[in-house]
Motif scaffolding. Structure first.
Motif, PDB file in Angstrom:
ATOM      1  N   GLU A   4       0.821  -1.191   0.000  1.00 31.46           N
ATOM      2  CA  GLU A   4       0.000   0.000   0.000  1.00 31.46           C
ATOM      3  C   GLU A   4       0.861   1.249   0.000  1.00 31.46           C
ATOM      4  N   LYS A   5       1.944   1.231   0.765  1.00 33.46           N
ATOM      5  CA  LYS A   5       2.842   2.383   0.815  1.00 33.46           C
ATOM      6  C   LYS A   5       3.502   2.593  -0.535  1.00 33.46           C
ATOM      7  N   THR A   6       3.903   1.486  -1.172  1.00 33.21           N
ATOM      8  CA  THR A   6       4.532   1.590  -2.488  1.00 33.21           C
ATOM      9  C   THR A   6       3.573   2.194  -3.491  1.00 33.21           C
ATOM     10  N   MET A   7       2.303   1.749  -3.473  1.00 34.61           N
ATOM     11  CA  MET A   7       1.305   2.281  -4.391  1.00 34.61           C
ATOM     12  C   MET A   7       1.080   3.764  -4.143  1.00 34.61           C
ATOM     13  N   THR A   8       1.051   4.163  -2.840  1.00 35.13           N
ATOM     14  CA  THR A   8       0.831   5.564  -2.505  1.00 35.13           C
ATOM     15  C   THR A   8       1.929   6.437  -3.081  1.00 35.13           C
ATOM     16  N   LEU A   9       3.161   5.940  -3.056  1.00 32.29           N
ATOM     17  CA  LEU A   9       4.282   6.694  -3.595  1.00 32.29           C
ATOM     18  C   LEU A   9       4.260   6.711  -5.112  1.00 32.29           C
ATOM     19  N   ARG A  10       3.738   5.646  -5.712  1.00 32.20           N
ATOM     20  CA  ARG A  10       3.739   5.558  -7.168  1.00 32.20           C
ATOM     21  C   ARG A  10       2.701   6.466  -7.809  1.00 32.20           C
ATOM     22  N   ILE A  11       1.569   6.688  -7.127  1.00 34.96           N
ATOM     23  CA  ILE A  11       0.461   7.408  -7.747  1.00 34.96           C
ATOM     24  C   ILE A  11       0.853   8.813  -8.204  1.00 34.96           C
ATOM     25  N   PRO A  12       1.502   9.658  -7.342  1.00 34.84           N
ATOM     26  CA  PRO A  12       1.870  10.982  -7.837  1.00 34.84           C
ATOM     27  C   PRO A  12       2.801  10.908  -9.039  1.00 34.84           C
ATOM     28  N   MET A  13       3.757   9.971  -9.017  1.00 41.47           N
ATOM     29  CA  MET A  13       4.671   9.826 -10.135  1.00 41.47           C
ATOM     30  C   MET A  13       3.910   9.455 -11.406  1.00 41.47           C
ATOM     31  N   LEU A  15       0.783  10.098 -12.090  1.00 36.84           N
ATOM     32  CA  LEU A  15      -0.010  11.239 -12.542  1.00 36.84           C
ATOM     33  C   LEU A  15       0.848  12.196 -13.354  1.00 36.84           C
ATOM     34  N   MET A  16       2.102  12.372 -12.940  1.00 39.85           N
ATOM     35  CA  MET A  16       3.007  13.219 -13.705  1.00 39.85           C
ATOM     36  C   MET A  16       3.218  12.651 -15.090  1.00 39.85           C
ATOM     37  N   VAL A  17       3.444  11.341 -15.163  1.00 39.89           N
ATOM     38  CA  VAL A  17       3.633  10.700 -16.460  1.00 39.89           C
ATOM     39  C   VAL A  17       2.388  10.829 -17.318  1.00 39.89           C
ATOM     40  N   CYS A  18       1.226  10.613 -16.703  1.00 40.70           N
ATOM     41  CA  CYS A  18      -0.027  10.636 -17.458  1.00 40.70           C
ATOM     42  C   CYS A  18      -0.335  12.016 -17.986  1.00 40.70           C
ATOM     43  N   PHE A  19      -0.034  13.066 -17.209  1.00 39.55           N
ATOM     44  CA  PHE A  19      -0.263  14.408 -17.716  1.00 39.55           C
ATOM     45  C   PHE A  19       0.646  14.696 -18.898  1.00 39.55           C
ATOM     46  N   ALA A  20       1.855  14.158 -18.869  1.00 37.22           N
ATOM     47  CA  ALA A  20       2.740  14.329 -20.021  1.00 37.22           C
ATOM     48  C   ALA A  20       2.111  13.717 -21.250  1.00 37.22           C
ATOM     49  N   SER A 153       3.144   1.943 -17.380  1.00 43.02           N
ATOM     50  CA  SER A 153       2.921   1.049 -16.242  1.00 43.02           C
ATOM     51  C   SER A 153       1.469   0.585 -16.165  1.00 43.02           C
ATOM     52  N   ARG A 154       1.257  -0.626 -15.674  1.00 41.00           N
ATOM     53  CA  ARG A 154      -0.101  -1.139 -15.490  1.00 41.00           C
ATOM     54  C   ARG A 154      -0.843  -0.404 -14.379  1.00 41.00           C
ATOM     55  N   PHE A 155      -0.132   0.417 -13.607  1.00 42.86           N
ATOM     56  CA  PHE A 155      -0.767   1.192 -12.548  1.00 42.86           C
ATOM     57  C   PHE A 155      -1.326   2.524 -13.062  1.00 42.86           C
ATOM     58  N   PRO A 157      -3.762   5.235 -14.824  1.00 46.81           N
ATOM     59  CA  PRO A 157      -5.229   5.262 -14.853  1.00 46.81           C
ATOM     60  C   PRO A 157      -5.817   5.214 -16.258  1.00 46.81           C
ATOM     61  N   PHE A 158      -5.038   4.884 -17.272  1.00 42.52           N
ATOM     62  CA  PHE A 158      -5.555   4.725 -18.624  1.00 42.52           C
ATOM     63  C   PHE A 158      -4.688   3.715 -19.361  1.00 42.52           C
ATOM     64  N   ASP A 159      -5.229   3.159 -20.459  1.00 43.26           N
ATOM     65  CA  ASP A 159      -4.462   2.156 -21.192  1.00 43.26           C
ATOM     66  C   ASP A 159      -4.335   2.441 -22.683  1.00 43.26           C
ATOM     67  N   ARG A 160      -4.985   3.509 -23.156  1.00 41.11           N
ATOM     68  CA  ARG A 160      -4.833   3.842 -24.570  1.00 41.11           C
ATOM     69  C   ARG A 160      -5.315   5.262 -24.842  1.00 41.11           C
ATOM     70  N   TYR A 161      -4.931   5.759 -26.022  1.00 38.95           N
ATOM     71  CA  TYR A 161      -5.429   7.024 -26.535  1.00 38.95           C
ATOM     72  C   TYR A 161      -6.456   6.757 -27.627  1.00 38.95           C
ATOM     73  N   ARG A 162      -7.440   7.627 -27.715  1.00 42.44           N
ATOM     74  CA  ARG A 162      -8.330   7.652 -28.873  1.00 42.44           C
ATOM     75  C   ARG A 162      -8.320   9.075 -29.416  1.00 42.44           C
ATOM     76  N   ILE A 163      -7.925   9.200 -30.668  1.00 43.79           N
ATOM     77  CA  ILE A 163      -7.851  10.504 -31.328  1.00 43.79           C
ATOM     78  C   ILE A 163      -8.911  10.535 -32.423  1.00 43.79           C
TER      79      ILE A 163
END
Length: 211
Positions: A4-13, A15-20, A153-155, A157-163
């Motif tokens: 759980e701690k590992t997941m908590t640390l991974r989420i902000p990272m 989100l940064m990747v996903c916004f990119a 990563s499989r963590f 919050p999305f798995d593909r783009y649709r354009i």
């Protein structure tokens, strides 16, 4: 507890990747083909100049996130059997926090097209700096849908783009919706609108007012 701690640390990272990725940032470098000479002449070259506005789905409602908006240009070279596009993106909002990567980014797309089928549908295989995928359009290349599978990563919050693209050639306008999806559930989307710039000659030197 450790997981759980590992997941908590991974989420902000993540989100940064996903916004990119949400801003169409490049997730794989070195995609633009190398060539010593000028290469084959395209059948048609188009330049699109536009702006993207970002939204995030929160509690079932789309919320504007203007700090992630961007301006962009696309150099689109159309060959007989494929298209190649290079997109340059710039974020200028003073509150942009850098979590989507550099303010200035570049990405590459190659679409290899099939001949139209009996129904007039044209399919495409896609290689891009956002991931590989497939798409389809009509015989006049007016309405297109592209789906890309990013290598993330499989963590995430999305798995593909649709354009989804609409080419308004007569109006000189390209409209796009770039969605990040988890299955069929959207998470982030960007609404893009661009104007076509085609080669032409001036009758005289343009004045400041006409630029």
């Amino acid at each position: 507890m450790k997981d759980e701690k590992t997941m908590t640390l991974r989420i902000p990272m993540m989100l940064m990747v996903c916004f990119a990725l949400a801003g169409c940032g490049s997730s794989r470098g070195g995609m633009v083909p190398l060539q010593a000479g000028p290469g084959p002449e395209p059948v048609l070259t188009l330049v699109w100049v536009g702006r993207g506005e970002a939204e995030r789905l929160e509690g079932g409602t789309w919320k504007r996130i203007p700090e992630f908006d961007y301006t962009f240009t696309v150099e689109q070279r159309r060959y007989a059997g494929h298209w190649e596009s290079v997109k340059s993106l710039r974020r200028a909002h003073p509150d942009y926090d850098g979590s989507a990567g550099p303010r200035e980014q570049m990405m590459y797309f190659r679409l290899d097209y099939t001949a139209p089928d009996a129904a007039g549908r044209v399919s495409s295989a896609i290689r891009s700096s956002l991931g590989d995928g497939a798409g389809h359009t009509d015989a006049e290349f007016r309405e297109a849908v592209l789906e890309l599978r990013p290598d993330i990563s499989r963590f995430a919050p999305f798995d593909r783009y649709r354009i989804s693209q609409t080419y308004g050639y007569e109006r000189g306008v390209l409209e796009e919706s770039v969605e990040l999806l988890d299955g069929e559930t959207p998470w982030v989307r960007n609404a893009e609108k661009a104007t076509l710039f085609a080669p032409h000659h001036f009758d005289k030197a343009p004045t400041t007012a006409s630029r």
